[in-house]
Design an enzyme around this catalytic site. Structure first.
Site, PDB file in Angstrom:
ATOM      1  N   SER A   1       3.606  11.271  -4.646  1.00 57.76           N
ATOM      2  CA  SER A   1       4.607  11.355  -5.715  1.00 57.76           C
ATOM      3  C   SER A   1       5.258  12.737  -5.766  1.00 57.76           C
ATOM      4  O   SER A   1       4.689  13.734  -5.330  1.00 57.76           O
ATOM      5  CB  SER A   1       3.965  11.074  -7.073  1.00 57.76           C
ATOM      6  OG  SER A   1       3.279   9.856  -7.057  1.00 57.76           O
TER       7      SER A   1
HETATM    8  N1  SAH Z   1      -0.955   8.933  -6.858  1.00 56.94           N
HETATM    9  C1  SAH Z   1      -0.499   8.915  -5.491  1.00 56.94           C
HETATM   10  C2  SAH Z   1       0.817   8.185  -5.365  1.00 56.94           C
HETATM   11  C3  SAH Z   1       0.774   7.239  -4.222  1.00 56.94           C
HETATM   12  S1  SAH Z   1       2.042   6.014  -4.148  1.00 56.94           S
HETATM   13  C4  SAH Z   1      -0.465  10.311  -4.895  1.00 56.94           C
HETATM   14  O1  SAH Z   1      -0.729  11.280  -5.608  1.00 56.94           O
HETATM   15  O2  SAH Z   1      -0.225  10.445  -3.692  1.00 56.94           O
HETATM   16  C5  SAH Z   1       1.252   4.640  -4.931  1.00 56.94           C
HETATM   17  C6  SAH Z   1       0.022   4.085  -4.291  1.00 56.94           C
HETATM   18  O3  SAH Z   1      -0.306   2.890  -5.007  1.00 56.94           O
HETATM   19  C7  SAH Z   1       0.160   3.663  -2.826  1.00 56.94           C
HETATM   20  O4  SAH Z   1      -0.793   4.342  -2.073  1.00 56.94           O
HETATM   21  C8  SAH Z   1      -0.104   2.162  -2.843  1.00 56.94           C
HETATM   22  O5  SAH Z   1      -0.827   1.694  -1.714  1.00 56.94           O
HETATM   23  C9  SAH Z   1      -0.915   2.003  -4.103  1.00 56.94           C
HETATM   24  N2  SAH Z   1      -0.898   0.651  -4.659  1.00 56.94           N
HETATM   25  C10 SAH Z   1       0.130  -0.223  -4.737  1.00 56.94           C
HETATM   26  N3  SAH Z   1      -0.269  -1.371  -5.322  1.00 56.94           N
HETATM   27  C11 SAH Z   1      -1.585  -1.220  -5.621  1.00 56.94           C
HETATM   28  C12 SAH Z   1      -2.564  -2.050  -6.239  1.00 56.94           C
HETATM   29  N4  SAH Z   1      -2.283  -3.280  -6.673  1.00 56.94           N
HETATM   30  N5  SAH Z   1      -3.806  -1.554  -6.377  1.00 56.94           N
HETATM   31  C13 SAH Z   1      -4.134  -0.312  -5.955  1.00 56.94           C
HETATM   32  N6  SAH Z   1      -3.260   0.516  -5.373  1.00 56.94           N
HETATM   33  C14 SAH Z   1      -1.991   0.076  -5.201  1.00 56.94           C
END
Ligand code: SAH
Length: 221
Positions: free
Chosen positions: A69
């Site tokens: 993010s």
């Molecule tokens: N907080 C993260 C942001 C990553 S982007 C950071 O600091 O890097 C969002 C993430 O949510 C992705 O890795 C994606 O695989 C995950 N995601 C999407 N749908 C999901 C679900 N149903 N359960 C768990 N993770 C999920």
């Protein structure tokens, strides 16, 4: 850690300071949050090829079609979560790179985080171990279901966008607890929402427009 990463580490304090100046100019006010951003090595959570861009205020690809993010979103959502005091634990949905969980872990005693893509989770855990963040508990599962065994949570942060707030997450919020969650479609508009659970209801506040990857239903991989 190889030389490339160490090199970035040595020069990055100045660029991290500049990122903090920028976040402050964009309205982030919580000094504890700013200090944690200033001292957390975001470049460790990103592939070497992109590490030189780690302290730009932008989301970056982390593989598997996912992104780390934008620092502004990380700072803003963290600020909202601790606005009324530090909760004793937090649930994060969407571990991704593990950067947001690392930031939370430096402020909140226990961080529970769930990710549906195991390859990302493995890398995130390695970073947490390298930074000796022993208060992060990470699980491979579909985060739409939360992590019921550890519920209820006084704070929940969702870092991927569903079209509707998942019922299970609402149920796992403590009375008095707050959840910060982007809601909307990837092509359409997404809004950051703050949901507060009261004795008898859920109060919803709509905050700024945001852009997150979708919260995917069902299968894990
Ligand atoms: N907080 C993260 C942001 C990553 S982007 C950071 O600091 O890097 C969002 C993430 O949510 C992705 O890795 C994606 O695989 C995950 N995601 C999407 N749908 C999901 C679900 N149903 N359960 C768990 N993770 C999920």
């Amino acid at each position: 850690m190889n030389k490339h990463i160490q090199g970035i580490g040595m020069t990055s304090q100045r660029t991290r300071d500049r990122l903090v100046d920028r976040l402050r100019a964009e309205g982030i006010q919580n000094e504890r949050v700013l200090e944690v951003i200033r001292t957390t090595p975001r470049h460790m959570f990103i592939d070497e090829a992109l590490a030189h861009r780690a302290y730009e205020d932008t989301a970056l690809p982390i593989g598997q079609g996912q992104t780390i993010s934008q620092p502004y979103s990380v700072a803003r959502m963290t600020e909202i979560i601790i606005e009324n005091g530090i909760p004793d634990k937090v649930l994060e949905v969407g571990t991704g790179s593990g950067y947001q969980s690392a930031v939370l872990a430096r402020l909140i005693p226990k961080v529970y985080t769930v990710e549906r893509i195991n390859g990302l989770l493995i890398k995130a855990r390695e970073c947490h171990r390298a930074l000796r963040l022993n208060n992060i508990f990470a699980k491979h599962s579909d985060g739409s279901w939360g992590w019921p065994e550890k519920a209820p949570y006084p704070a929940i942060m969702v870092t991927a966008a569903p079209e509707h707030v998942p019922e299970s997450l609402l149920e796992q919020l403590s009375v008095g607890g707050r959840m910060v969650i982007p809601v909307g479609t990837v092509s359409g508009a997404q809004k950051l929402k703050l949901i507060t659970r009261t004795d008898s209801a859920y109060e919803e506040q709509t905050l700024n427009a945001v852009k997150f990857v979708p919260l995917l239903d069902g299968s894990i991989r």
